[in-house]
Design a protein around this motif. Structure first.
Motif: not given
Length: 175
Positions: A45-46, A48-50, A52-53
């Motif tokens: 998840e982290e 993916k979040a990175r 996406a950012e």
């Protein structure tokens, strides 16, 4: 007796503290390692979040560079010339196919039809090649300069440029 290959050999002791061991298996891992980021300890998840950012930031830069290109006085004119060259090339190819379909194999004996088809093919290829060279020489430097300028902007300046790009859309929706 078969020997093991040297590629399966492992070091006798671990690397020293000053040695940085980076797996070079994936392009993204190499790029992250070059930037100094270590994504190996992050959860899915982290990660993916990175990613996406990073994508959102790249999208902001591309949106801003697109607006900067529209504001450039030469860029729209050069793009119009580029499109005209491509359309000329495509129309010449279509003309070649039309001549072939209309005249068919019987018309191939006519030297005039062969000459016309050859001339249209040469014109088509010439127009398309000139269009790509024109893009490479005239349009690409403007595109790269605008992208570099947008990448070097602060977040506030990016927001201003993006707001300018959204202004015409807001006016159209308001009417």
């Amino acid at each position: 007796m078969a020997r093991k290959s040297t590629s399966s050999a492992k070091p006798a002791r671990p690397a020293g503290g000053s040695v940085r061991v980076v797996p070079a298996t994936a392009k993204a891992k190499r790029a992250a390692a070059e930037r100094g980021e270590d994504l190996s300890n992050l959860s899915k998840e982290e990660k993916k979040a990175r990613k996406a950012e990073l994508r959102r930031e790249e999208d902001r830069i591309y949106t801003a560079s697109s607006q900067l290109m529209k504001e450039d006085e030469d860029y729209p004119r050069y793009r119009r010339i580029w499109w005209v060259l491509l359309v000329i090339g495509i129309l010449a190819l279509i003309g070649t196919w039309v001549l072939l379909a209309v005249l068919g194999q019987d018309g191939m004996a006519d030297k005039g039809a062969q000459t016309a088809q050859f001339a249209l093919i040469v014109a088509a290829y010439a127009a398309i090649i000139v269009a790509f060279i024109f893009d490479f020489i005239k349009i690409r430097p403007i595109r790269n300069a605008c992208r570099d300028k947008a990448a070097g902007m602060t977040a506030a300046k990016l927001d201003d440029v993006i707001a300018r790009s959204m202004a015409p859309k807001d006016k159209k929706q308001g009417k």
